[in-house]
Design an enzyme around this catalytic site. Structure first.
Site, short mmCIF file in Angstrom:
data_model
loop_
_atom_site.label_atom_id
_atom_site.label_comp_id
_atom_site.label_asym_id
_atom_site.label_seq_id
_atom_site.Cartn_x
_atom_site.Cartn_y
_atom_site.Cartn_z
N TRP A 244 0.87 -1.18 0.00
CA TRP A 244 0.00 0.00 0.00
C TRP A 244 0.91 1.23 0.00
O TRP A 244 1.78 1.34 0.87
CB TRP A 244 -0.87 -0.05 1.26
N ASP B 55 -0.80 -5.02 9.77
CA ASP B 55 -1.75 -4.04 9.26
C ASP B 55 -2.98 -4.76 8.73
O ASP B 55 -2.97 -5.30 7.63
CB ASP B 55 -1.08 -3.22 8.14
N ALA C 31 -6.60 -4.59 7.41
CA ALA C 31 -7.57 -3.63 6.86
C ALA C 31 -8.74 -4.34 6.17
O ALA C 31 -9.74 -3.71 5.85
CB ALA C 31 -6.88 -2.68 5.88
N LYS D 190 -12.85 -0.67 5.82
CA LYS D 190 -13.41 -1.58 4.81
C LYS D 190 -14.44 -2.53 5.43
O LYS D 190 -15.53 -2.69 4.92
CB LYS D 190 -12.32 -2.45 4.17
N1 PMP Z 1 -3.68 -0.57 5.32
C1 PMP Z 1 -3.95 -0.98 4.09
C2 PMP Z 1 -3.13 -2.06 3.49
C3 PMP Z 1 -5.00 -0.41 3.38
O1 PMP Z 1 -5.26 -0.84 2.15
C4 PMP Z 1 -5.76 0.60 3.97
C5 PMP Z 1 -6.89 1.23 3.24
N2 PMP Z 1 -6.59 1.71 1.98
C6 PMP Z 1 -5.45 0.98 5.28
C7 PMP Z 1 -4.40 0.37 5.92
C8 PMP Z 1 -6.17 1.99 6.09
O2 PMP Z 1 -6.93 2.90 5.54
P1 PMP Z 1 -7.71 3.95 6.43
O3 PMP Z 1 -6.71 4.89 6.99
O4 PMP Z 1 -8.61 4.58 5.46
O5 PMP Z 1 -8.42 3.19 7.51
#
Ligand code: PMP
Length: 394
Positions: A132, A213, A215, A248
């Site tokens: 990401w 991480d 998500a 998500k």
């Molecule tokens: N980690 C990953 C790998 C993601 O894809 C995302 C969302 N795009 C996030 C963390 C966290 O996103 P957010 O800050 O919108 O919760």
């Protein structure tokens, strides 16, 4: 004096460019595979029913807008701790889990990096690429030294296990090693349970700390199995940092809801870490925002809402599985789709050149990130075949 005219030109965010081009495309049959949000078969990114009901309840019952605690909403923290680790999970029972509400996954990860830096000024982060893009941005912003390795061989369409293991073997004491939770972004290719366990063993031996991480839990092998993976991670590591985004899996993207857990070696260490987490957050966001967290707490603790959420999340996963099966049946047309039914979540990384991505947009009204990441959830009912044909044509 530092003045604005000394600022360098900022590099634009690639995805925001894609979103703008998609919006400007007048063709009615255009396809948006850009930004990473879940979409249903009509192309909508709807508010989940349980979230809508929880929000209604919350509006009716809230009695103050006064600040909440520095750590955030304690009902949210309790409910997320229970969801992710179980109230009777070993680390929770032993009082080794520090937790703080973060502003989405991004805010949670930032706190994690700041904590690591507070512990050791020269913190290093091992990161498998591609990843990401905000992982790179976060490391830069937190001034953490980045050591990257290859996670995925894009041309071959497979995980580069040797490179990952080599990087883990070289990790030093106190280094962070980033691991995606279920559904790797951008590849959808996840390590097997055995590969993950072996990696943890190496990291524990080296004294490196996994930074996990999560998500996309619930969109991989199902909610229970996806959470089991996080529990296994924590069981395998004396210390770990686990960021859990609610963007998500609860569809709360814009409400900026997430949590950072720090799994500590002892209860005494946990108290120290908890205090430092709150200190770090004090100058980043001060007291965290309430709405998304209160909504999640209701969804998780009210049995009717919980059942509704789990069932809608399972439906989202089922849609992704069906789409992946549909695309897998089209690999004769578009061989680069191979592996799509083994991969998980909403993304697939395609070995496309910039030129091919431009042609997809120009000639086929199909818009995706310049990295080659396709958000498959952007395919509406009936789009899969057209997408495969477009891939074959460019
Ligand atoms: N980690 C990953 C790998 C993601 O894809 C995302 C969302 N795009 C996030 C963390 C966290 O996103 P957010 O800050 O919108 O919760």
């Amino acid at each position: 004096m530092m003045m604005f005219d000394r600022l360098a030109e900022p590099s634009g965010d690639a995805l925001h460019g894609v979103m703008a081009r998609f919006r400007a495309d007048p063709r009615p049959n255009k396809i948006d595979l850009g930004v990473g949000v879940y979409r249903d078969e009509t192309g909508a990114s709807p508010v989940m029913a349980a979230v809508r009901d929880a929000e209604r309840l919350r509006i009716e019952h809230q009695d103050t807008k006064a600040y909440q605690a520095l750590a955030g909403d304690h009902l949210f923290i309790e409910a997320m701790t229970d969801l992710v680790f179980g109230v009777d999970g070993p680390a929770v029972r032993e009082g080794r889990v520090a937790a703080i509400q973060g502003t989405g996954g991004t805010g949670s990860l930032r706190i994690a990096l700041e904590l690591a830096k507070l512990a050791a000024a020269r913190t290093r982060l091992h990161l498998g690429l591609p990843s990401w893009p905000n992982h790179l941005g976060l490391a830069e912003a937190a001034e953490v030294e980045l050591l990257s390795h290859r996670y995925f061989d894009v041309e071959e369409g497979r995980i580069d296990l040797a490179a990952i293991e080599e990087s883990a073997d070289a990790a030093g004491e106190g280094d962070l090693f980033l691991l995606h939770g279920p559904c790797h972004n951008p590849t959808g290719a996840d390590l097997t349970t055995a590969q993950r366990a072996s990696l943890h063993a190496t990291l524990a031996e080296r004294g490196a700390v996994p930074l996990i991480d999560a998500a996309y839990y619930g969109l991989g092998d199902g909610l229970a199995a996806d959470l089991e993976l996080l529990r296994d991670d924590v069981a395998a590591s004396p210390r770990a940092l686990v960021s859990v985004a609610c963007s998500k899996s609860f569809g709360l993207y814009r409400e900026r809801t997430g949590i950072l857990f720090a799994i500590c070696a002892s209860a005494a260490e946990r108290d120290r870490v908890q205090g430092q987490l709150e200190r770090i957050s004090r100058t980043l966001v001060s007291m965290p925002p309430a709405h998304g967290a209160a909504t999640v707490a209701l969804v998780l603790t009210q049995p009717g809402l919980r059942a509704s959420w789990e069932s809608e999340l399972a439906g989202m996963r089922a849609r992704m599985l069906a789409l992946r099966a549909e695309l897998a049946a089209l690999t004769n047309t578009a061989p680069m789709l191979r592996g799509v039914d083994r991969e998980k979540g909403i993304f697939k990384l395609l070995p496309l050149s910039r030129d091919q991505i431009d042609r997809l947009a120009r000639d086929h009204a199909t818009h995706m990130a310049p990295s080659g990441r396709a958000n498959l959830a952007g395919l509406k009912a009936g789009d899969a075949e057209r997408f495969a044909a477009a891939l074959a044509a460019i």
